[in-house]
Design an enzyme around this catalytic site. Structure first.
Site, PDB file in Angstrom:
ATOM      1  N   TRP A 207       1.128  -1.611  -0.253  1.00 12.93           N
ATOM      2  CA  TRP A 207       0.286   0.209  -0.455  1.00 12.93           C
ATOM      3  C   TRP A 207       0.798   0.976   0.198  1.00 12.93           C
ATOM      4  O   TRP A 207       1.086   2.424  -0.243  1.00 12.93           O
ATOM      5  CB  TRP A 207      -1.249   0.139   1.153  1.00 12.93           C
TER       6      TRP A 207
ATOM      7  N   ASP B 284      -0.913   7.073   6.122  1.00 10.26           N
ATOM      8  CA  ASP B 284      -2.894   5.667   5.737  1.00 10.26           C
ATOM      9  C   ASP B 284      -2.507   5.167   7.514  1.00 10.26           C
ATOM     10  O   ASP B 284      -1.989   4.451   7.296  1.00 10.26           O
ATOM     11  CB  ASP B 284      -1.721   5.323   4.216  1.00 10.26           C
TER      12      ASP B 284
ATOM     13  N   LYS C 271     -12.359  -1.226   7.960  1.00  6.31           N
ATOM     14  CA  LYS C 271     -11.413  -2.166   9.156  1.00  6.31           C
ATOM     15  C   LYS C 271     -11.815  -2.126  10.561  1.00  6.31           C
ATOM     16  O   LYS C 271     -12.722  -2.366  10.472  1.00  6.31           O
ATOM     17  CB  LYS C 271      -9.559  -1.913   8.962  1.00  6.31           C
TER      18      LYS C 271
HETATM   19  C1  LIG Z   1      -2.258  -0.084   4.674  1.00  5.31           C
HETATM   20  C2  LIG Z   1      -4.101  -0.028   3.592  1.00  5.31           C
HETATM   21  N1  LIG Z   1      -3.678   1.580   2.896  1.00  5.31           N
HETATM   22  C3  LIG Z   1      -4.421   1.186   1.892  1.00  5.31           C
HETATM   23  C4  LIG Z   1      -5.983   0.382   1.131  1.00  5.31           C
HETATM   24  C5  LIG Z   1      -6.449   0.294  -0.047  1.00  5.31           C
HETATM   25  O1  LIG Z   1      -7.763   0.910   0.587  1.00  5.31           O
HETATM   26  P1  LIG Z   1      -8.632   1.295  -0.129  1.00  5.31           P
HETATM   27  O2  LIG Z   1      -9.235  -0.396  -0.883  1.00  5.31           O
HETATM   28  O3  LIG Z   1     -10.294   1.406   0.498  1.00  5.31           O
HETATM   29  O4  LIG Z   1      -9.059   1.800  -1.282  1.00  5.31           O
HETATM   30  C6  LIG Z   1      -5.465  -0.984   2.382  1.00  5.31           C
HETATM   31  C7  LIG Z   1      -6.203  -1.709   1.706  1.00  5.31           C
HETATM   32  O5  LIG Z   1      -6.733  -2.908   2.178  1.00  5.31           O
HETATM   33  C8  LIG Z   1      -5.060  -1.216   3.074  1.00  5.31           C
HETATM   34  O6  LIG Z   1      -5.104  -2.102   3.997  1.00  5.31           O
END
Ligand SMILES: Cc1ncc(COP(=O)(O)O)c(C=O)c1O
Length: 357
Positions: free
Chosen positions: A102, A169, A193
């Protein structure tokens, strides 16, 4: 029978939230209408949005400190783009810490906006640790990090002291542990989550850092526009916001973040102790960087896989297969997972050990 749900996200939410959310679909606030069929501009829904925004700030200890909470759409992934659009100056520079899939997704989205400096990365070791010795250039427009790496099972236990704005994030550990949240200038998290169903993204932003990029930012991705419209720039994801509010209320009743943190630490301690004790298992990541939310582990001998998989399924456990880029197992222990579910998993691991003797 209700499963012991270890899903990495979307994931377990409190049972009482499911019940109240179901009721609101049938008859919201005794209005004779479903929450799904009323205007987002109605008095009842505006009250939901206002309370959700205020409660998010209250739980983070950021009330009255110059922050705004927004419930946006597009997931955390859209924030990968909104952050550089709103913060990186033309000919500017941003610093990123690369701790997983991510984090590297966020880096990729920032690159077209200007110099995107990766200050450190643990990619070479398949992200099994959090890099600690790195320098953030003082002329960076911001520093971006990922507090918890959902896929790999690592978590930042400390954050760098820096004079540049810090963007984090927190998708997979928001509201799970106490931190000095006022050290962050932007915190963002997909709801799915610790907060609610997929479809809403919480963005907490310190207002004073906005309006400096010199860019002509389209309205829908402009934080200042969303703030000026009180998070109603366009139709918000009403049901996701309402369910998030119910989860935040549940959290407040449990003693807020400090209350849930104790439970999260107890759950993580229980599982990691068994991973370390049981000769059939081993943890995947550096011990000091282990996540309290997502525990990654493998079997020492793959010959045990078939029987272990049959045993945990029979015990009513769901969602512990590891992500394809790590393999093995991943037990996600988000706020709503009861410690009893962790005990069931630990018992199965002990049973496997006995059956293998
Ligand atoms: C730490 C983290 N950042 C970003 C994301 C991406 O999130 P989204 O699917 O809401 O775009 C996730 C998805 O699991 C994640 O765990």
């Amino acid at each position: 029978m209700k499963k012991h749900n270890y899903s990495a996200g979307p994931c377990i939410l409190p049972q009482e939230v499911f019940e109240k959310a179901s009721q609101a679909i049938l008859n919201f606030n005794n209005s004779g209408l479903s929450i799904l069929e009323i205007s987002h501009r109605s008095k009842d829904f505006v009250a939901v949005m206002d309370e959700a925004r205020a409660l998010a700030l209250e739980l983070l200890g950021l009330e009255g400190k110059g922050y705004q909470a927004l419930f946006l759409q597009g997931g955390a992934s859209l924030e990968f783009l909104m952050v550089p659009y709103n913060l990186m100056k033309i000919d500017g520079k941003a610093a990123y810490l690369d701790t997983g899939t991510w984090a590297s997704g966020a880096i990729k989205e920032a690159k077209p906006f200007g110099e995107t400096l990766v200050v450190a990365s643990s990619k070479e070791s398949n992200y099994t640790f959090i890099p600690k010795d790195y320098i953030i250039p003082t002329d960076a427009n911001y520093f971006h990090c990922t507090s918890n790496n959902t896929i790999f099972g690592t978590q930042m236990k400390s954050f760098p002291e820096t004079n540049v704005p810090v963007v984090c994030d927190m998708s997979s550990d928001i509201f799970s542990r106490t931190l000095d949240f006022s050290k962050f200038d932007i915190i963002y998290a997909g709801a799915q989550k610790n907060m609610g169903p997929a479809g809403a993204t919480l963005v907490v932003v310190k207002e004073e850092i906005l309006g400096k990029s010199g860019r002509n930012i389209p309205g829908i991705i402009n934080y200042e526009q969303h703030i000026s419209k009180e998070s109603m720039y366009n139709t918000p994801p009403v049901f996701a916001v309402y369910t998030s509010l119910l989860t935040l209320q549940w959290l407040k009743n449990k003693g807020g973040i400090a209350g849930i943190e104790k439970e999260n630490e107890a759950k993580a301690a229980l599982l990691y102790a068994e991973i370390d004790r049981n000769p059939l298992f081993k943890g995947v990541v550096a011990t000091e960087d282990r996540s309290t939310m997502n525990a990654t582990f493998t079997l020492n001998n793959e010959a045990h896989q078939e029987i272990f998989d049959a045993m945990w399924k029979a015990a009513g456990i769901s969602g512990i297969n590891g992500h394809r880029s790590v393999g093995g197992y991943r037990a996600s222990m988000y706020n709503a997972l009861p410690i009893e579910s962790v005990q069931v998993l630990v018992d199965v691991m002990k049973e496997l050990e006995k059956s293998a003797q």
